[in-house]
Design an enzyme around this catalytic site. Structure first.
Site, PDB file in Angstrom:
ATOM      1  N   ASP A 143       0.810  -1.199   0.000  1.00 53.96           N
ATOM      2  CA  ASP A 143       0.000   0.000   0.000  1.00 53.96           C
ATOM      3  C   ASP A 143       0.860   1.272   0.000  1.00 53.96           C
ATOM      4  OD1 ASP A 143      -2.558   0.727  -0.098  1.00 53.96           O
ATOM      5  OD2 ASP A 143      -3.103   0.126   1.921  1.00 53.96           O
ATOM      6  N   CYS A 208     -24.710  -3.480   3.127  1.00 53.80           N
ATOM      7  CA  CYS A 208     -24.008  -2.197   3.297  1.00 53.80           C
ATOM      8  C   CYS A 208     -25.005  -1.124   3.764  1.00 53.80           C
ATOM      9  CB  CYS A 208     -23.346  -1.771   1.981  1.00 53.80           C
ATOM     10  SG  CYS A 208     -22.610  -0.125   2.123  1.00 53.80           S
ATOM     11  N   CYS A 250     -14.857  -0.433   8.641  1.00 52.19           N
ATOM     12  CA  CYS A 250     -16.137  -1.146   8.629  1.00 52.19           C
ATOM     13  C   CYS A 250     -15.900  -2.523   8.016  1.00 52.19           C
ATOM     14  CB  CYS A 250     -17.146  -0.353   7.799  1.00 52.19           C
ATOM     15  SG  CYS A 250     -18.647  -1.255   7.371  1.00 52.19           S
ATOM     16  N   CYS A 253     -19.369  -5.605   4.874  1.00 48.99           N
ATOM     17  CA  CYS A 253     -19.439  -6.320   3.592  1.00 48.99           C
ATOM     18  C   CYS A 253     -18.512  -7.533   3.560  1.00 48.99           C
ATOM     19  CB  CYS A 253     -19.191  -5.387   2.414  1.00 48.99           C
ATOM     20  SG  CYS A 253     -17.633  -4.499   2.479  1.00 48.99           S
TER      21      CYS A 253
HETATM   22  C1  B12 Z   1      -8.380   3.176  -2.012  1.00 48.31           C
HETATM   23  C2  B12 Z   1      -8.540   1.991  -1.091  1.00 48.31           C
HETATM   24  C3  B12 Z   1      -9.674   1.946  -0.277  1.00 48.31           C
HETATM   25  C4  B12 Z   1     -10.837   2.923  -0.451  1.00 48.31           C
HETATM   26  C5  B12 Z   1     -11.619   2.517  -1.728  1.00 48.31           C
HETATM   27  C6  B12 Z   1     -11.941   1.006  -1.780  1.00 48.31           C
HETATM   28  C7  B12 Z   1     -11.853   0.379  -3.155  1.00 48.31           C
HETATM   29  N1  B12 Z   1     -12.530  -0.736  -3.301  1.00 48.31           N
HETATM   30  O1  B12 Z   1     -11.213   0.880  -4.058  1.00 48.31           O
HETATM   31  C8  B12 Z   1     -11.595   2.758   0.890  1.00 48.31           C
HETATM   32  C9  B12 Z   1     -11.091   3.807   1.883  1.00 48.31           C
HETATM   33  C10 B12 Z   1     -13.119   2.845   0.816  1.00 48.31           C
HETATM   34  C11 B12 Z   1     -11.084   1.390   1.344  1.00 48.31           C
HETATM   35  C12 B12 Z   1     -11.755   0.609   2.249  1.00 48.31           C
HETATM   36  C13 B12 Z   1     -11.333  -0.657   2.653  1.00 48.31           C
HETATM   37  N2  B12 Z   1     -10.137  -1.222   2.390  1.00 48.31           N
HETATM   38 CO1  B12 Z   1      -8.880  -0.482   1.134  1.00 48.31          CO
HETATM   39  N3  B12 Z   1      -7.613   0.005  -0.178  1.00 48.31           N
HETATM   40  C14 B12 Z   1      -7.568   0.963  -1.047  1.00 48.31           C
HETATM   41  C15 B12 Z   1      -6.317   0.852  -1.917  1.00 48.31           C
HETATM   42  C16 B12 Z   1      -5.274   1.835  -1.382  1.00 48.31           C
HETATM   43  C17 B12 Z   1      -6.517   1.082  -3.418  1.00 48.31           C
HETATM   44  C18 B12 Z   1      -7.718   0.331  -4.022  1.00 48.31           C
HETATM   45  C19 B12 Z   1      -7.905   0.713  -5.470  1.00 48.31           C
HETATM   46  O2  B12 Z   1      -6.970   0.649  -6.240  1.00 48.31           O
HETATM   47  N4  B12 Z   1      -9.104   1.156  -5.845  1.00 48.31           N
HETATM   48  C20 B12 Z   1      -9.365   1.586  -7.196  1.00 48.31           C
HETATM   49  C21 B12 Z   1     -10.695   1.050  -7.686  1.00 48.31           C
HETATM   50  C22 B12 Z   1     -10.922   1.398  -9.150  1.00 48.31           C
HETATM   51  O3  B12 Z   1     -10.615  -0.350  -7.573  1.00 48.31           O
HETATM   52  P1  B12 Z   1     -11.880  -1.221  -7.244  1.00 48.31           P
HETATM   53  O4  B12 Z   1     -13.059  -0.397  -6.974  1.00 48.31           O
HETATM   54  O5  B12 Z   1     -11.478  -2.205  -6.222  1.00 48.31           O
HETATM   55  O6  B12 Z   1     -12.159  -1.946  -8.624  1.00 48.31           O
HETATM   56  C23 B12 Z   1     -11.377  -3.023  -9.098  1.00 48.31           C
HETATM   57  C24 B12 Z   1     -12.229  -4.211  -9.470  1.00 48.31           C
HETATM   58  O7  B12 Z   1     -13.358  -4.350  -8.633  1.00 48.31           O
HETATM   59  C25 B12 Z   1     -12.536  -3.998 -10.939  1.00 48.31           C
HETATM   60  N5  B12 Z   1     -13.780  -3.276 -11.224  1.00 48.31           N
HETATM   61  C26 B12 Z   1     -14.069  -1.995 -10.944  1.00 48.31           C
HETATM   62  N6  B12 Z   1     -15.287  -1.680 -11.396  1.00 48.31           N
HETATM   63  C27 B12 Z   1     -15.782  -2.792 -11.967  1.00 48.31           C
HETATM   64  C28 B12 Z   1     -17.004  -3.023 -12.589  1.00 48.31           C
HETATM   65  C29 B12 Z   1     -17.259  -4.291 -13.116  1.00 48.31           C
HETATM   66  C30 B12 Z   1     -18.562  -4.529 -13.771  1.00 48.31           C
HETATM   67  C31 B12 Z   1     -16.286  -5.329 -12.995  1.00 48.31           C
HETATM   68  C32 B12 Z   1     -16.568  -6.693 -13.546  1.00 48.31           C
HETATM   69  C33 B12 Z   1     -15.064  -5.084 -12.375  1.00 48.31           C
HETATM   70  C34 B12 Z   1     -14.834  -3.813 -11.871  1.00 48.31           C
HETATM   71  O8  B12 Z   1     -11.447  -3.238 -11.443  1.00 48.31           O
HETATM   72  C35 B12 Z   1     -10.781  -2.510 -10.420  1.00 48.31           C
HETATM   73  C36 B12 Z   1      -9.283  -2.693 -10.527  1.00 48.31           C
HETATM   74  O9  B12 Z   1      -8.899  -4.025 -10.255  1.00 48.31           O
HETATM   75  C37 B12 Z   1      -5.908  -0.650  -1.658  1.00 48.31           C
HETATM   76  C38 B12 Z   1      -4.390  -0.905  -1.641  1.00 48.31           C
HETATM   77  C39 B12 Z   1      -3.814  -0.955  -3.027  1.00 48.31           C
HETATM   78  N7  B12 Z   1      -2.734  -0.261  -3.216  1.00 48.31           N
HETATM   79  O10 B12 Z   1      -4.341  -1.633  -3.896  1.00 48.31           O
HETATM   80  C40 B12 Z   1      -6.541  -0.955  -0.276  1.00 48.31           C
HETATM   81  C41 B12 Z   1      -7.148  -2.335  -0.058  1.00 48.31           C
HETATM   82  C42 B12 Z   1      -8.029  -2.642  -1.227  1.00 48.31           C
HETATM   83  N8  B12 Z   1      -7.985  -2.136   1.109  1.00 48.31           N
HETATM   84  C43 B12 Z   1      -8.038  -3.153   1.891  1.00 48.31           C
HETATM   85  C44 B12 Z   1      -8.899  -3.237   3.022  1.00 48.31           C
HETATM   86  C45 B12 Z   1      -8.605  -4.340   4.033  1.00 48.31           C
HETATM   87  C46 B12 Z   1      -9.968  -2.343   3.166  1.00 48.31           C
HETATM   88  C47 B12 Z   1     -11.135  -2.457   4.171  1.00 48.31           C
HETATM   89  C48 B12 Z   1     -11.638  -3.875   4.368  1.00 48.31           C
HETATM   90  C49 B12 Z   1     -10.706  -1.842   5.518  1.00 48.31           C
HETATM   91  C50 B12 Z   1     -11.824  -1.762   6.530  1.00 48.31           C
HETATM   92  N9  B12 Z   1     -12.169  -2.851   7.188  1.00 48.31           N
HETATM   93  O11 B12 Z   1     -12.382  -0.722   6.762  1.00 48.31           O
HETATM   94  C51 B12 Z   1     -12.204  -1.549   3.480  1.00 48.31           C
HETATM   95  C52 B12 Z   1     -13.138  -2.344   2.566  1.00 48.31           C
HETATM   96  C53 B12 Z   1     -14.132  -1.512   1.808  1.00 48.31           C
HETATM   97  C54 B12 Z   1     -14.430  -2.106   0.437  1.00 48.31           C
HETATM   98  N10 B12 Z   1     -15.523  -2.838   0.306  1.00 48.31           N
HETATM   99  O12 B12 Z   1     -13.625  -1.896  -0.501  1.00 48.31           O
HETATM  100  C55 B12 Z   1      -7.149  -4.307   1.407  1.00 48.31           C
HETATM  101  C56 B12 Z   1      -8.025  -5.409   0.789  1.00 48.31           C
HETATM  102  C57 B12 Z   1      -7.511  -6.824   0.959  1.00 48.31           C
HETATM  103  C58 B12 Z   1      -8.390  -7.808   0.188  1.00 48.31           C
HETATM  104  N11 B12 Z   1      -8.623  -8.979   0.722  1.00 48.31           N
HETATM  105  O13 B12 Z   1      -8.853  -7.512  -0.891  1.00 48.31           O
HETATM  106  C59 B12 Z   1      -6.218  -3.540   0.366  1.00 48.31           C
HETATM  107  C60 B12 Z   1      -5.796  -4.367  -0.842  1.00 48.31           C
HETATM  108  C61 B12 Z   1      -4.974  -3.081   1.165  1.00 48.31           C
HETATM  109  C62 B12 Z   1      -3.945  -4.189   1.336  1.00 48.31           C
HETATM  110  N12 B12 Z   1      -2.792  -4.042   0.728  1.00 48.31           N
HETATM  111  O14 B12 Z   1      -4.162  -5.187   1.992  1.00 48.31           O
HETATM  112  N13 B12 Z   1      -9.936   1.053   0.725  1.00 48.31           N
HETATM  113  S1  SF4 Z   2     -19.771 -13.965  -2.241  1.00 51.41           S
HETATM  114 FE1  SF4 Z   2     -19.135 -12.335  -0.811  1.00 51.41          FE
HETATM  115  S2  SF4 Z   2     -18.319 -10.702  -2.124  1.00 51.41           S
HETATM  116 FE2  SF4 Z   2     -19.455 -12.108  -3.465  1.00 51.41          FE
HETATM  117  S3  SF4 Z   2     -21.497 -11.180  -3.582  1.00 51.41           S
HETATM  118 FE3  SF4 Z   2     -21.562 -12.664  -1.875  1.00 51.41          FE
HETATM  119  S4  SF4 Z   2     -21.074 -11.457  -0.052  1.00 51.41           S
HETATM  120 FE4  SF4 Z   2     -20.476 -10.234  -1.826  1.00 51.41          FE
HETATM  121  S1  SF4 Z   3     -16.936  -1.177   4.261  1.00 54.71           S
HETATM  122 FE1  SF4 Z   3     -18.379  -2.275   2.939  1.00 54.71          FE
HETATM  123  S2  SF4 Z   3     -20.297  -2.430   4.136  1.00 54.71           S
HETATM  124 FE2  SF4 Z   3     -19.002  -0.909   5.134  1.00 54.71          FE
HETATM  125  S3  SF4 Z   3     -19.747   1.011   4.276  1.00 54.71           S
HETATM  126 FE3  SF4 Z   3     -17.964   0.404   3.037  1.00 54.71          FE
HETATM  127  S4  SF4 Z   3     -18.828  -0.763   1.336  1.00 54.71           S
HETATM  128 FE4  SF4 Z   3     -20.437  -0.575   2.900  1.00 54.71          FE
END
Ligand code: B12
Ligand code: SF4
Ligand code: SF4
Length: 336
Positions: A143, A208, A250, A253
């Site tokens: 990260d 959520c 949180c 999810c």
């Molecule tokens: C920014 C960030 C956040 C942001 C945004 C979350 C996000 N999903 O992007 C916030 C602050 C909300 C956040 C929260 C959390 N985070 Co965070 N976060 C990051 C960070 C720094 C970057 C993520 C990123 O690149 N996002 C960019 C967007 C575009 O990516 P994305 O939405 O995930 O979309 C991807 C796919 O889903 C797909 N996609 C996107 N749109 C669509 C649409 C379709 C139709 C399809 C098929 C695919 C698709 O393409 C994208 C690129 O692969 C990473 C670390 C890292 N350097 O990677 C950690 C990371 C993702 N976080 C992590 C964690 C633990 C969390 C939390 C659980 C912490 C908590 N308990 O509060 C929460 C979970 C919330 C959630 N549901 O995501 C871990 C996840 C580990 C894992 N098992 O996946 C990471 C990897 C950190 C780490 N190195 O361990 N996080």
């Molecule tokens: S398997 Fe887990 S991540 Fe996939 S839709 Fe169900 S609750 Fe969400």
């Molecule tokens: S961590 Fe997951 S359940 Fe919690 S507010 Fe974010 S998207 Fe919703």
């Protein structure tokens, strides 16, 4: 490969055995799993990242706008990059903090900050790699740089990205951190996981409380994790009453995900155990937490990220505002 550098493990058979040695060392260091990918541009991810940014779904995380090219192509991040080694590390706690008359903090934040814990282990793994293949060059990432952690882990076959946007491993769930080593050594890559085992499930989206999720994408403007950790300023009142006592991060999810319910097992890593003070907290103690105790107890904790003031804000928000959550996004939030 640098000119003039001679790899000791140069033929395919040797490369495979080197890879197996690295895997075994990673397990010894506490990592659950490792996967190897060849460095490349990530076109699909670049498309989704662009859409996410254009929608403003990154909210105030302006750092996510930076280094778009590097974020989607590690070759621009590390000279001569050939392989990405993705490593996962379980943090699911042995004991969940008491929830009765208490606020909630997410499980990833119970113990020491994972950035430090994992970085140290990744350096140990790099030194081990270099002891076998002198001249190998590598950098650890947790990260700490623009790298798409989940995408690389998926590409190396470790799991799939679920509808909650997190990487899920079929027999482990998602309560793990991801780190990488990027190296100039060309390891034989593992096969990417192309299947997605979410199927028809939508539990995370339904659970959520702030409607931050749509399949595979989070709107950070609405995500409790973002609002309690990354967001500066007051939390929009539209979410009043909707945080279900979460004051740092949180887990909703993930907690509802069937793969976690079925497969999450406690971590063996002591660094991720909560300190006694955290185990003994309740609402009253959180509300009266002094700056001094915050500093003392959470010196090496991820809680430091929100700072004392941020945590106080979150506690106030959870405590004082008891209105019903509203369905509509806050003003200024772009949704398409
Ligand atoms: C920014 C960030 C956040 C942001 C945004 C979350 C996000 N999903 O992007 C916030 C602050 C909300 C956040 C929260 C959390 N985070 Co965070 N976060 C990051 C960070 C720094 C970057 C993520 C990123 O690149 N996002 C960019 C967007 C575009 O990516 P994305 O939405 O995930 O979309 C991807 C796919 O889903 C797909 N996609 C996107 N749109 C669509 C649409 C379709 C139709 C399809 C098929 C695919 C698709 O393409 C994208 C690129 O692969 C990473 C670390 C890292 N350097 O990677 C950690 C990371 C993702 N976080 C992590 C964690 C633990 C969390 C939390 C659980 C912490 C908590 N308990 O509060 C929460 C979970 C919330 C959630 N549901 O995501 C871990 C996840 C580990 C894992 N098992 O996946 C990471 C990897 C950190 C780490 N190195 O361990 N996080
Ligand atoms: S398997 Fe887990 S991540 Fe996939 S839709 Fe169900 S609750 Fe969400
Ligand atoms: S961590 Fe997951 S359940 Fe919690 S507010 Fe974010 S998207 Fe919703």
């Amino acid at each position: 490969m640098e000119e003039g550098r001679k790899e000791l493990f140069s033929n395919t058979k040797d490369q495979h055995s080197f890879k197996n040695m690295v895997r075994a060392k990673a397990v010894e260091l506490g990592f659950d799993n490792s996967g190897f990918s060849a460095v490349d541009f990530l076109p699909e991810e670049a498309k989704y990242l662009r859409q996410w940014l254009d929608r403003g779904a990154h909210a105030g995380m302006t750092y996510m706008e930076n280094h778009f090219e590097k974020r989607t192509d590690p070759a621009l991040l590390f000279e001569n990059a050939k392989s990405v080694i993705s490593l996962t590390f379980n943090y699911f706690p042995k004991k969940i903090l008491p929830t009765e008359n208490n606020y909630k903090i997410s499980k990833y934040a119970y113990g020491k900050d994972y950035h430090f814990v994992l970085k140290e282990k990744l350096w140990t793994l790099i030194r081990y790699m270099q002891s076998i293949e002198p001249g190998l060059s590598a950098r650890p990432f947790v990260d700490s740089a623009p790298v798409l952690d989940k995408a690389w882990a998926q590409k190396s076959g470790l799991g799939w990205i679920g509808k909650n946007t997190l990487l899920i491993q079929q027999r482990k769930g998602s309560f793990f951190f991801i780190g990488e080593i990027i190296t100039d050594y060309a390891f034989p890559p593992d096969e990417a996981l192309t299947a997605n085992y979410c199927g028809k499930c939508t539990r995370c989206i339904e659970a959520c409380p702030t409607q931050a999720l749509r399949p595979y994408s989070v709107d950070a403007n609405r995500c409790i994790s973002y609002l309690t950790i990354e967001h500066k300023g007051e939390i929009p009142e539209t979410f009043a009453g909707g945080f279900q006592n979460w004051i740092f991060g949180c887990d909703i999810c993930q907690d509802v995900c069937p793969y976690n319910i079925r497969f999450a097992v406690p971590t063996q890593e002591e660094a991720f155990s909560p300190p006694a003070e955290l185990m003994e907290m309740n609402k009253e103690k959180w509300e009266n937490l002094s700056r001094e105790d915050f500093r003392k107890w959470f010196k090496k904790s991820p809680l430091k990220r929100s700072k004392y003031e941020g945590l106080q804000r979150n506690i106030r928000f959870a405590k004082e505002i008891k209105k019903q959550p509203v369905e509509e996004p806050p003003p200024g939030t772009k949704r398409d």
